[in-house]
Write an enzyme that holds these catalytic residues in place. Structure first.
Site, PDB file in Angstrom:
ATOM      1  N   HIS A   1      -0.528  -3.476  -5.285  1.00 38.04           N
ATOM      2  CA  HIS A   1      -0.658  -2.169  -6.168  1.00 38.04           C
ATOM      3  C   HIS A   1       0.314  -2.096  -7.568  1.00 38.04           C
ATOM      4  O   HIS A   1      -0.184  -1.977  -8.332  1.00 38.04           O
ATOM      5  CB  HIS A   1      -0.216  -0.998  -5.238  1.00 38.04           C
ATOM      6  CG  HIS A   1      -0.079   0.242  -5.883  1.00 38.04           C
ATOM      7  ND1 HIS A   1      -1.688   0.967  -6.249  1.00 38.04           N
ATOM      8  CD2 HIS A   1       0.521   1.091  -6.461  1.00 38.04           C
ATOM      9  CE1 HIS A   1      -1.421   1.962  -6.790  1.00 38.04           C
ATOM     10  NE2 HIS A   1       0.041   2.134  -7.104  1.00 38.04           N
TER      11      HIS A   1
ATOM     12  N   HIS B   1      -6.200   6.895  -6.810  1.00 40.34           N
ATOM     13  CA  HIS B   1      -5.249   7.463  -5.814  1.00 40.34           C
ATOM     14  C   HIS B   1      -6.048   7.449  -4.554  1.00 40.34           C
ATOM     15  O   HIS B   1      -6.034   8.471  -3.777  1.00 40.34           O
ATOM     16  CB  HIS B   1      -4.724   8.768  -6.079  1.00 40.34           C
ATOM     17  CG  HIS B   1      -2.852   8.646  -6.256  1.00 40.34           C
ATOM     18  ND1 HIS B   1      -2.321   9.774  -5.411  1.00 40.34           N
ATOM     19  CD2 HIS B   1      -2.124   7.790  -6.604  1.00 40.34           C
ATOM     20  CE1 HIS B   1      -0.931   9.363  -5.605  1.00 40.34           C
ATOM     21  NE2 HIS B   1      -0.837   8.268  -6.123  1.00 40.34           N
TER      22      HIS B   1
END
Length: 603
Positions: free
Chosen positions: A32, A72
């Site tokens: 990430h 997300h």
């Protein structure tokens, strides 16, 4: 952290890492934050604009647009409302950190059913901070049953003389963190977002909790600081929290930092130093400034009911030194933190374009979603949701267009061509509102790159080739990998966000007319630019144009009804898998591509 990465860390440090260092590097070297599988591909992409927390592209000599799309996905799968809401908050702060006032939100949602919590999270957050959600896309398919995709794009307008850099520039500067107080929410959120969702890997601490009213105060406070010339660099506190924001600010400037964790405003007084370091509590910003300006920054923060303090000093030595109550917590080379190990890339050679079959996603009336969003707040929305690209006005003059687009239905059959077509169809949609494409932001949503590295290579190669073919470069982007459940991946899903430049006064509106299908039944790359020239010509002549991969949807029908119009068309027996271009005109379009009359639009 992968065992291979742990061994690299031991070798680089020349010793066993401490507990705190393990926590820090597991965040900074997560997929990430570290982009280990995609960084080498990203370097190959044609780029444009001012790079930072978001991409910035000039509209004219006075204004620029900052824009970016982010995912997300993992948080929204576990806790839909907070996952989606904080996705909006995070991307808004990325745009804000460039010095831009956020002016528009777009979303791209892929799920197996309409998940009310996701829609409500986006709507509540965007509506509360006063930024309109002006459009997006909604795709419903069982292929996303365990891994919904929540991709949010934000854009903002900034004066060219007010652009904010995303790095420290010299020793002696200080870093102020202000906004909401820090708690335990979101700890190891970045690591969680880099894993398969199988089992009980997510805990309450992995999901951030948003406060849109604090975000609104943060926006106004930060822009006031920028206007007064107090901000010399800025970074959103997103994934990795204090650790990521402060280390990235100094790493980009080839500098170092001394961070004092005991100065970070807390809402949970018993937090351990490592928890303070990597907490992902929302609504926080890091600002680089001169020591003499810091007190004024804190004064503005307090005026807007926000917490804040000077938490770090910028130093010349390229180390990242973390202190807590005069005790040394961690000291490592800052560039080691900032540069995660990179995976080798796989070269991909595309084959011939296949004969695509139509893979029908469940049809829904997206207006049921749009109507939960406030798309007119700020009064700058020229083209509202429902027809594809949105058009936003800039008060002085001029405007910009935005669109999000994806073709997972095609990428499921051929990853390369499905991805490439998604980019080229975004050009069609942008041209359809009379805009000239300027740049794209993109979100690469993919499964497990360790299991199928070839598919990721196909996506990234297609993105590069599509940008080069269209002449539309990349300004910013995001990669969300490991979207798998029990080893089963999502379809390769590239979500394209395209920015265009447009004169809002010349944007066509729908009115009674004939309806024509323009273009070829089959997608032919060598003829694509001919179609673009036709769309551009017809737009300049004032025609209303609709580009849709489903030809005509319930959403379109309902949106025409909002204009007091009724559409009647005869759909072709064999509908093409690629996007169709519908032109609404009183007379037959005169262009160098096939034209067929298929219906009417009437009052």
């Amino acid at each position: 952290m992968k065992l291979r990465y742990l061994n690299i860390l031991k070798e680089k440090l020349g010793r066993e890492p401490t507990f705190v260092e393990l926590q820090a590097f597991s965040v900074m070297w997560s997929e990430h934050c570290g982009y280990s599988h995609t960084k080498k591909y990203i370097r190959r992409l044609p780029k444009t604009g001012f790079e930072g927390n978001a991409g910035v592209v000039n509209l004219d000599d006075y204004y620029s647009v900052a824009f970016k799309i982010e995912s997300h996905n993992h948080p929204s799968a576990i806790e839909p409302y907070n996952g989606a809401a904080t996705g909006v908050g995070g991307i808004i702060r990325d745009v804000l950190a460039m010095g831009a006032r956020p002016t528009a939100i777009f979303d791209s949602l892929h799920m197996s059913r309409i998940i009310d919590g996701i829609i409500e999270g986006i709507a509540d957050y965007g509506n509360s901070i006063g930024v309109p959600t002006v459009g997006g896309e909604l795709r419903i398919s069982s292929l996303y049953a365990h891994n919904p995709l929540v991709n949010v794009l934000a854009a903002g307008v900034v004066r060219n003389d007010m652009l904010v850099d995303s790095k420290a520039s010299r020793p002696g500067q200080v870093i102020v963190i202000f906004g909401g107080a820090t708690g335990r929410d979101g700890i190891h959120g970045a690591s969680f977002a880099s894993e398969d969702l199988t089992g009980d890997k997510a805990t309450k601490l992995s999901i951030q909790v948003g406060d849109p009213f604090a975000e609104k105060m943060l926006i106004e406070a930060f822009l006031e600081m920028v206007e007064e010339g107090l901000v010399e660099g800025a970074q959103d506190l997103g994934a990795g929290g204090v650790l990521s924001a402060t280390s990235e600010l100094v790493a980009k400037g080839n500098l170092g930092a001394i961070v004092h964790l005991d100065r970070v405003p807390l809402r949970e007084p018993d937090m351990e130093p490592w928890e303070i370091l990597i907490s992902e509590s929302q609504e926080r910003m890091a600002v680089v400034t001169s020591p003499q300006k810091a007190s004024r920054i804190l004064e503005i923060a307090r005026k807007h009911l926000l917490f804040g303090d000077v938490v770090a000093e910028v130093i010349e030595e390229p180390v990242y030194r973390v202190m807590y109550r005069n005790d040394l917590v961690m000291e490592v080379p800052v560039q080691l933190l900032a540069n995660a190990p990179e995976e080798d890339i796989v070269e991909y050679t595309p084959g011939k374009i296949p004969e695509f079959k139509r893979v029908e996603f469940e049809e829904v009336n997206a207006r049921e979603v749009f109507e939960q969003y406030d798309h007119m707040v700020g009064t700058d929305t020229v083209v509202p949701p429902g027809f594809g690209a949105a058009v936003m006005r800039i008060k002085r003059d001029g405007g910009y267009s935005l669109v999000t687009h994806s073709r997972a239905d095609l990428a499921l059959q051929d990853t390369y061509w499905g991805t490439l077509i998604a980019v080229l169809e975004s050009v069609r949609k942008t041209l359809s509102v009379g805009a000239e494409p300027l740049a794209i932001t993109n979100c690469v949503n993919y499964g497990d790159p360790d299991v199928d590295p070839v598919g990721l290579s196909a996506m990234m190669t297609a993105l590069k080739n599509a940008c080069e073919f269209s002449g539309v470069p990349v300004a910013s982007g995001n990669a969300s990998l490991y979207n798998t459940y029990q080893g089963k991946p999502i379809p390769p899903t590239l979500v394209v966000g395209m920015l265009g430049k447009v004169n809002p006064q010349k944007v066509a509106k729908p009115k009674p007319s004939k309806v024509f299908a323009v273009g070829w039944n089959d997608f032919e790359l060598e003829r694509e630019k001919e179609l673009w020239r036709a769309i551009r010509k017809l737009s300049e002549e004032g025609a209303f144009i609709l580009s849709s991969s489903q030809l005509l949807t319930r959403t379109h029908v309902e949106t025409f009804r909002e204009y007091g119009l009724k559409i009647e068309v005869k759909l072709p027996e064999v509908r093409p898998a690629h996007q169709m271009v519908l032109v609404f005109s009183e007379r037959t379009p005169v262009v160098d591509v096939p034209v067929k009359e298929i219906g009417t639009l009437s009052r």
